[in-house]
Design a protein around this motif. Structure first.
Motif, PDB file in Angstrom:
ATOM      1  N   ALA A  74       0.829  -1.214   0.000  1.00  0.00           N
ATOM      2  CA  ALA A  74       0.000   0.000   0.000  1.00  0.00           C
ATOM      3  C   ALA A  74       0.860   1.261   0.000  1.00  0.00           C
ATOM      4  O   ALA A  74       0.547   2.252  -0.638  1.00  0.00           O
ATOM      5  CB  ALA A  74      -0.925   0.000   1.215  1.00  0.00           C
ATOM      6  N   LYS A  75       1.976   1.226   0.726  1.00  0.00           N
ATOM      7  CA  LYS A  75       2.837   2.410   0.823  1.00  0.00           C
ATOM      8  C   LYS A  75       3.787   2.559  -0.357  1.00  0.00           C
ATOM      9  O   LYS A  75       4.359   3.619  -0.568  1.00  0.00           O
ATOM     10  CB  LYS A  75       3.704   2.315   2.099  1.00  0.00           C
ATOM     11  CG  LYS A  75       3.028   2.760   3.361  1.00  0.00           C
ATOM     12  CD  LYS A  75       4.039   2.843   4.490  1.00  0.00           C
ATOM     13  CE  LYS A  75       5.112   3.866   4.259  1.00  0.00           C
ATOM     14  NZ  LYS A  75       5.174   4.954   5.216  1.00  0.00           N
ATOM     15  N   GLY A  76       4.004   1.448  -1.093  1.00  0.00           N
ATOM     16  CA  GLY A  76       5.030   1.462  -2.122  1.00  0.00           C
ATOM     17  C   GLY A  76       6.389   1.586  -1.472  1.00  0.00           C
ATOM     18  O   GLY A  76       7.255   2.338  -1.914  1.00  0.00           O
ATOM     19  N   ARG A  77       6.565   0.829  -0.356  1.00  0.00           N
ATOM     20  CA  ARG A  77       7.781   0.983   0.453  1.00  0.00           C
ATOM     21  C   ARG A  77       8.724  -0.207   0.252  1.00  0.00           C
ATOM     22  O   ARG A  77       8.278  -1.346   0.208  1.00  0.00           O
ATOM     23  CB  ARG A  77       7.349   1.053   1.915  1.00  0.00           C
ATOM     24  CG  ARG A  77       8.467   0.973   2.937  1.00  0.00           C
ATOM     25  CD  ARG A  77       7.879   1.274   4.301  1.00  0.00           C
ATOM     26  NE  ARG A  77       8.807   1.067   5.381  1.00  0.00           N
ATOM     27  CZ  ARG A  77       8.886   1.860   6.446  1.00  0.00           C
ATOM     28  NH1 ARG A  77       8.104   2.904   6.538  1.00  0.00           N
ATOM     29  NH2 ARG A  77       9.722   1.604   7.415  1.00  0.00           N
ATOM     30  N   PRO A  78      10.034   0.059   0.160  1.00  0.00           N
ATOM     31  CA  PRO A  78      10.980  -1.056   0.034  1.00  0.00           C
ATOM     32  C   PRO A  78      10.881  -1.965   1.255  1.00  0.00           C
ATOM     33  O   PRO A  78      10.781  -1.478   2.383  1.00  0.00           O
ATOM     34  CB  PRO A  78      12.354  -0.379   0.010  1.00  0.00           C
ATOM     35  CG  PRO A  78      12.123   1.081  -0.040  1.00  0.00           C
ATOM     36  CD  PRO A  78      10.699   1.365   0.293  1.00  0.00           C
ATOM     37  N   PRO A 137       4.044   1.600  10.041  1.00  0.00           N
ATOM     38  CA  PRO A 137       4.857   2.742   9.628  1.00  0.00           C
ATOM     39  C   PRO A 137       3.951   3.970   9.523  1.00  0.00           C
ATOM     40  O   PRO A 137       2.728   3.846   9.685  1.00  0.00           O
ATOM     41  CB  PRO A 137       5.358   2.330   8.246  1.00  0.00           C
ATOM     42  CG  PRO A 137       4.259   1.475   7.697  1.00  0.00           C
ATOM     43  CD  PRO A 137       3.636   0.769   8.892  1.00  0.00           C
ATOM     44  N   SER A 138       4.518   5.119   9.248  1.00  0.00           N
ATOM     45  CA  SER A 138       3.696   6.298   9.028  1.00  0.00           C
ATOM     46  C   SER A 138       2.796   6.060   7.814  1.00  0.00           C
ATOM     47  O   SER A 138       3.204   5.398   6.854  1.00  0.00           O
ATOM     48  CB  SER A 138       4.590   7.515   8.815  1.00  0.00           C
ATOM     49  OG  SER A 138       5.602   7.219   7.872  1.00  0.00           O
ATOM     50  N   ALA A 139       1.572   6.607   7.861  1.00  0.00           N
ATOM     51  CA  ALA A 139       0.547   6.277   6.868  1.00  0.00           C
ATOM     52  C   ALA A 139       0.580   7.177   5.639  1.00  0.00           C
ATOM     53  O   ALA A 139      -0.441   7.694   5.200  1.00  0.00           O
ATOM     54  CB  ALA A 139      -0.836   6.324   7.524  1.00  0.00           C
ATOM     55  N   ASN A 140       1.777   7.343   5.085  1.00  0.00           N
ATOM     56  CA  ASN A 140       1.945   8.133   3.871  1.00  0.00           C
ATOM     57  C   ASN A 140       2.449   7.214   2.761  1.00  0.00           C
ATOM     58  O   ASN A 140       2.971   6.140   3.036  1.00  0.00           O
ATOM     59  CB  ASN A 140       2.990   9.230   4.101  1.00  0.00           C
ATOM     60  CG  ASN A 140       4.261   8.667   4.710  1.00  0.00           C
ATOM     61  OD1 ASN A 140       4.295   8.344   5.892  1.00  0.00           O
ATOM     62  ND2 ASN A 140       5.295   8.518   3.903  1.00  0.00           N
ATOM     63  N   LEU A 141       2.302   7.657   1.513  1.00  0.00           N
ATOM     64  CA  LEU A 141       2.999   6.957   0.437  1.00  0.00           C
ATOM     65  C   LEU A 141       4.480   7.155   0.674  1.00  0.00           C
ATOM     66  O   LEU A 141       4.904   8.212   1.139  1.00  0.00           O
ATOM     67  CB  LEU A 141       2.606   7.561  -0.920  1.00  0.00           C
ATOM     68  CG  LEU A 141       1.245   7.173  -1.483  1.00  0.00           C
ATOM     69  CD1 LEU A 141       0.982   7.930  -2.783  1.00  0.00           C
ATOM     70  CD2 LEU A 141       1.129   5.671  -1.721  1.00  0.00           C
ATOM     71  N   PRO A 167       5.855  13.373   3.017  1.00  0.00           N
ATOM     72  CA  PRO A 167       5.933  13.667   4.454  1.00  0.00           C
ATOM     73  C   PRO A 167       4.910  12.841   5.236  1.00  0.00           C
ATOM     74  O   PRO A 167       3.830  12.546   4.733  1.00  0.00           O
ATOM     75  CB  PRO A 167       5.578  15.162   4.527  1.00  0.00           C
ATOM     76  CG  PRO A 167       5.814  15.699   3.158  1.00  0.00           C
ATOM     77  CD  PRO A 167       5.534  14.575   2.211  1.00  0.00           C
ATOM     78  N   SER A 168       5.250  12.467   6.459  1.00  0.00           N
ATOM     79  CA  SER A 168       4.321  11.706   7.298  1.00  0.00           C
ATOM     80  C   SER A 168       3.037  12.501   7.512  1.00  0.00           C
ATOM     81  O   SER A 168       3.088  13.718   7.681  1.00  0.00           O
ATOM     82  CB  SER A 168       4.957  11.417   8.658  1.00  0.00           C
ATOM     83  OG  SER A 168       6.048  10.556   8.512  1.00  0.00           O
ATOM     84  N   PRO A 169       1.883  11.832   7.528  1.00  0.00           N
ATOM     85  CA  PRO A 169       0.611  12.551   7.641  1.00  0.00           C
ATOM     86  C   PRO A 169       0.270  12.949   9.081  1.00  0.00           C
ATOM     87  O   PRO A 169       0.282  12.121   9.983  1.00  0.00           O
ATOM     88  CB  PRO A 169      -0.415  11.560   7.103  1.00  0.00           C
ATOM     89  CG  PRO A 169       0.217  10.228   7.225  1.00  0.00           C
ATOM     90  CD  PRO A 169       1.700  10.389   7.306  1.00  0.00           C
ATOM     91  N   ARG A 204      15.500   8.565   0.833  1.00  0.00           N
ATOM     92  CA  ARG A 204      15.067   9.958   0.780  1.00  0.00           C
ATOM     93  C   ARG A 204      13.668   9.970   1.380  1.00  0.00           C
ATOM     94  O   ARG A 204      12.785   9.219   0.973  1.00  0.00           O
ATOM     95  CB  ARG A 204      15.035  10.447  -0.665  1.00  0.00           C
ATOM     96  CG  ARG A 204      14.622  11.898  -0.770  1.00  0.00           C
ATOM     97  CD  ARG A 204      14.829  12.408  -2.192  1.00  0.00           C
ATOM     98  NE  ARG A 204      14.554  13.831  -2.245  1.00  0.00           N
ATOM     99  CZ  ARG A 204      13.476  14.343  -2.820  1.00  0.00           C
ATOM    100  NH1 ARG A 204      12.581  13.567  -3.366  1.00  0.00           N
ATOM    101  NH2 ARG A 204      13.305  15.651  -2.826  1.00  0.00           N
ATOM    102  N   HIS A 205      13.481  10.810   2.347  1.00  0.00           N
ATOM    103  CA  HIS A 205      12.259  10.768   3.149  1.00  0.00           C
ATOM    104  C   HIS A 205      11.619  12.142   3.187  1.00  0.00           C
ATOM    105  O   HIS A 205      12.262  13.114   2.860  1.00  0.00           O
ATOM    106  CB  HIS A 205      12.663  10.409   4.580  1.00  0.00           C
ATOM    107  CG  HIS A 205      12.192   9.035   4.975  1.00  0.00           C
ATOM    108  ND1 HIS A 205      12.145   8.621   6.261  1.00  0.00           N
ATOM    109  CD2 HIS A 205      11.742   8.002   4.231  1.00  0.00           C
ATOM    110  CE1 HIS A 205      11.692   7.390   6.310  1.00  0.00           C
ATOM    111  NE2 HIS A 205      11.451   6.990   5.100  1.00  0.00           N
ATOM    112  N   TYR A 206      10.390  12.201   3.661  1.00  0.00           N
ATOM    113  CA  TYR A 206       9.777  13.482   3.989  1.00  0.00           C
ATOM    114  C   TYR A 206       9.943  14.471   2.852  1.00  0.00           C
ATOM    115  O   TYR A 206      10.126  15.651   3.068  1.00  0.00           O
ATOM    116  CB  TYR A 206      10.417  14.100   5.241  1.00  0.00           C
ATOM    117  CG  TYR A 206      10.701  13.114   6.324  1.00  0.00           C
ATOM    118  CD1 TYR A 206       9.646  12.483   6.954  1.00  0.00           C
ATOM    119  CD2 TYR A 206      11.992  12.796   6.693  1.00  0.00           C
ATOM    120  CE1 TYR A 206       9.883  11.547   7.939  1.00  0.00           C
ATOM    121  CE2 TYR A 206      12.235  11.875   7.678  1.00  0.00           C
ATOM    122  CZ  TYR A 206      11.181  11.252   8.298  1.00  0.00           C
ATOM    123  OH  TYR A 206      11.433  10.335   9.259  1.00  0.00           O
TER     124      TYR A 206
HETATM  125 MG    MG Z   1       7.756   6.948   7.704  1.00  0.00          MG
END
Ligand code: MG
Ligand code: TXA
Length: 378
Positions: free
Chosen positions: A73-77, A160-164, A168-170, A254-256
């Motif tokens: 859902a997040k498209g996270r590694p 995890p934080s609920a962002n793509l 930035p974290s929501p 690369r975050h936020y």
């Molecule tokens: Mg996060």
């Protein structure tokens, strides 16, 4: 993963919880509202929920299938490990292998609350949730919705934080809905979050606690209780890809990151206003849309200067982060401001940097990441 490739449209239930946490009369109502999301979690679905830091995207930490849905859902590694959330201290026994005495002192002092501890994990914990590491990150949040939801699901909840990934974290349900509607089973709308920055991540596997991510609970507060507290080498300095191998794998991504190019300037108010005014005037010639984020007091002076020189125009977007006297308000609005600059299509954002001490460490850490290390000290 390319986020555009994600085409599985899930029907997302959105549940609004408009109750005060400390009101006992509301308990029954709260339990009724959380019944469905708790069921979804116990059936290995994914639910976004508010915590006191930022919104989290939760799933059963003990199920690889459920945890896989978070990454998707997040498209996270999937080598980036998740924080496991618990609602009572007994749940820790099944997750952590060893808990040092000083860690007990810190848990007593700061849990439930905005700090995550990294322990050696139990062998039965799947590598999926811990990104293949032999450690596990655990947090007991203090938000009444988060605690109740975990309790009702009866499971430790990876979140995890609920962002793509990369956003930035929501800090409000609006951003969770923007990022994740159609990708998750349920979103609980519980208003704005209080801290606004993610929890402090503290490695407690060694003899001395070490901060892997600064947050609301500061290095100074931790050291005051247990004598010493180190900060990971990879967090020192302004460069974000420092030589030191980051112990917290999340630090290497690369975050936020907002769409705009972020530039951070650190200095006294007077120096900062002067430097920003000059930058704005020069960038004004290039017809760029420039966002500026700083304390309300600074922006008042800046606006006056721009008005006096007839330079105040619609290409400038000035967002205040509260009074210079209240650093926590900066933390609360930082991610919100970054998202708003993007909504307003700013090309460049100039942000006010702060001293790297106390809660300032957490603010500077997020600003360094958002700016990819573009920090100027004057
Ligand atoms: Mg996060
Ligand atoms: O405030 C928060 O912590 C929020 C709310 C939802 O609780 N959660 C959050 O999760 O920020 P996430 O996944 O966005 O960030 C987790 C951070 C990452 O930097 C990750 O690398 C680190 O914690 N982490 C997780 N497990 C770890 C481990 N075993 N060892 C070291 N770092 C770990």
């Amino acid at each position: 993963m390319d986020q555009k490739m994600f085409n599985k449209q899930v029907n997302t239930e959105i549940i609004k919880v408009d109750l005060a946490g400390d009101d006992r009369d509301h308990l029954k109502e709260l339990e009724a509202l959380l019944k469905r999301p708790a069921e979804i979690l116990s059936e290995n679905g994914v639910v976004a929920f508010p915590t006191e830091t930022v919104y989290g995207l939760g799933a059963n930490a003990l199920s690889d299938e459920a945890v896989g849905k978070i990454y998707e859902a997040k498209g996270r590694p999937s080598d980036n490990p998740l924080i496991v959330h618990i609602s009572n201290i007994d749940m820790l026994k099944d997750l952590a292998m060893e808990v040092k005495d000083y860690a007990v002192v810190l848990m007593d002092a700061f849990w439930p609350g905005p700090i995550t501890f990294v322990f050696k994990k139990r062998p039965n914990i799947s590598g999926k949730v811990s990104g293949g590491l032999d450690t596990i990150a655990v947090r007991m949040p203090s938000h009444f919705i988060a605690i109740k939801l975990i309790e009702m699901s009866g499971k430790p909840i990876a979140a995890p934080s609920a962002n793509l990934s990369g956003k930035p974290s929501p800090t409000s349900s609006r951003y969770v809905i923007e990022d994740l509607e159609g990708r998750v089973d349920c979103i609980i709308d519980g208003g704005d979050t209080e801290v606004g920055l993610e929890s402090t991540v503290l490695d407690v596997t060694g003899d001395v606690p070490m901060i892997l991510r600064p947050g609301k609970i500061t290095q100074e507060e931790i050291a005051a209780l247990v004598g010493e507290c180190e900060i990971d080498n990879a967090l020192k300095g302004d460069a974000i890809n420092s030589e030191g191998v980051a112990k917290s794998p999340g630090m290497k991504y690369r975050h936020y990151a907002p769409e705009a190019e972020v530039q951070v300037i650190v200095g006294s108010s007077t120096e900062w206003i002067k430097a920003v005014y000059e930058r704005m005037i020069s960038q004004n010639n290039e017809a760029l849309k420039v966002g500026v984020m700083s304390f309300d007091e600074d922006l008042e002076v800046l606006k006056r200067l721009l008005a006096q020189s007839h330079e105040l125009n619609t290409r400038f977007v000035l967002l205040g982060v509260g009074s210079v006297k209240d650093m926590h308000q900066y933390g609360r609005c930082l991610f919100d401001c970054l998202r708003r600059f993007d909504e307003m299509k700013c090309d460049v954002v100039i942000a006010r940097g702060v001293e790297d001490v106390g809660f300032g460490q957490a603010i500077m850490n997020r600003l360094k990441k958002a700016s990819e290390g573009k920090v100027t000290r004057i």
